[in-house]
Design a protein around this motif. Sequence first.
Motif, mmCIF file in Angstrom:
data_model
loop_
_atom_site.group_PDB
_atom_site.id
_atom_site.type_symbol
_atom_site.label_atom_id
_atom_site.label_comp_id
_atom_site.label_asym_id
_atom_site.label_seq_id
_atom_site.Cartn_x
_atom_site.Cartn_y
_atom_site.Cartn_z
ATOM 1 N N GLY A 51 25.497 -14.567 -14.919
ATOM 2 C CA GLY A 51 25.764 -12.754 -13.907
ATOM 3 C C GLY A 51 24.483 -12.275 -15.372
ATOM 4 N N GLN A 74 23.260 -10.477 -21.427
ATOM 5 C CA GLN A 74 23.175 -9.199 -22.109
ATOM 6 C C GLN A 74 25.096 -9.347 -23.183
ATOM 7 O OE1 GLN A 74 21.119 -6.186 -22.920
ATOM 8 N NE2 GLN A 74 20.113 -8.053 -21.715
ATOM 9 N N HIS A 90 27.537 -7.485 -22.162
ATOM 10 C CA HIS A 90 28.307 -8.147 -20.591
ATOM 11 C C HIS A 90 29.486 -9.296 -21.203
ATOM 12 C CE1 HIS A 90 28.508 -10.928 -16.598
ATOM 13 N NE2 HIS A 90 28.382 -8.942 -16.238
ATOM 14 N N GLU A 122 33.244 -9.784 -20.775
ATOM 15 C CA GLU A 122 33.897 -10.963 -19.818
ATOM 16 C C GLU A 122 34.636 -11.214 -21.211
ATOM 17 O OE1 GLU A 122 30.156 -12.068 -16.671
ATOM 18 O OE2 GLU A 122 30.311 -13.080 -18.990
#
Length: 300
Positions: free
Chosen positions: A270, A273, A276, A280
């Motif tokens: 993915g 970052q 991010h 998750e």
Amino acid sequence: MDDCIIIGGGPAGLTAAIYLSRYHLKIRLFDCGSSRAALIPCTHNHAGYPEGISGLDLLAAMRAQAEKYGTVREAAKVMGLRAIEGGFAARIGEREVRARSVLLATGVVNHRPPMPDALHDIALAKGQIRYCPVCDGYEVTDRRVAVYGTGEHGAREALFVRSFTQDVTLIAPDRHDLPPEQIEQLEDAGVARVEGPAADWALEDDQILLTVPSGQLRFDSLYPALGSHIRSELAVEAGARADDSGCLEVDDHQRTSLPGLFAAGDVAKGLDQISHAMGEAGVAATTIRNMLNAETPLWR
């Protein structure tokens, strides 16, 4: 037996710890102290910090928040992981810790350019070495920038950086390995190409200097584009699937192919970052809570 073991003390692991502890679950987090976030001098694209925040300060605040809600954090490295009846066992030194579920948030390690470690760390702190143009490309706007790498990865990074500045040079660790179509793209974008190898790395007047066969070059910042090592070995050892690069295969709820084992952050495929990884982790933590509740209702 704990409800969940979290392996990794970066933004993903700590976010999951905050969520799971606030779900009144028994959490143990193992942090070996090597989160990439700790190396960030100051991030300016993490929402809520308009003046920026250092990686160390962000991690310290997140640790304090997780521990406030009951997370047990151990500064230790997990050396092994195996599936057992009813959960997993993690090996730390000579002991094992057991839990009903595991969240792996071990991240990745960047491959560094061939310069002395002490010099690298100084350059990183001063923004002369940078690893993430998604994070900090804005900070090199209209500056003289190098990308150290070649092939598809190096060319792609150089073209990404080109959207921030006209002065971009792609330096090969040895000789460039670029197909004709990538050469054409780089030429159309005005990205210079230089053959390596690079030596005599130095810092001077807020710039980074290096010598290649064609002479000495200096830049305001340099982005290594040398790939990274994905720290997925524990999950693979336990039986989870990873792709050819080492990234763990996860579904849209961060479940790996091994039931009860989850992954969040850069160890899963993915966008690398902080925001991010944290998103998750929130998904994974809530899925873990619901899975455990389905096995044994969490009524208080």
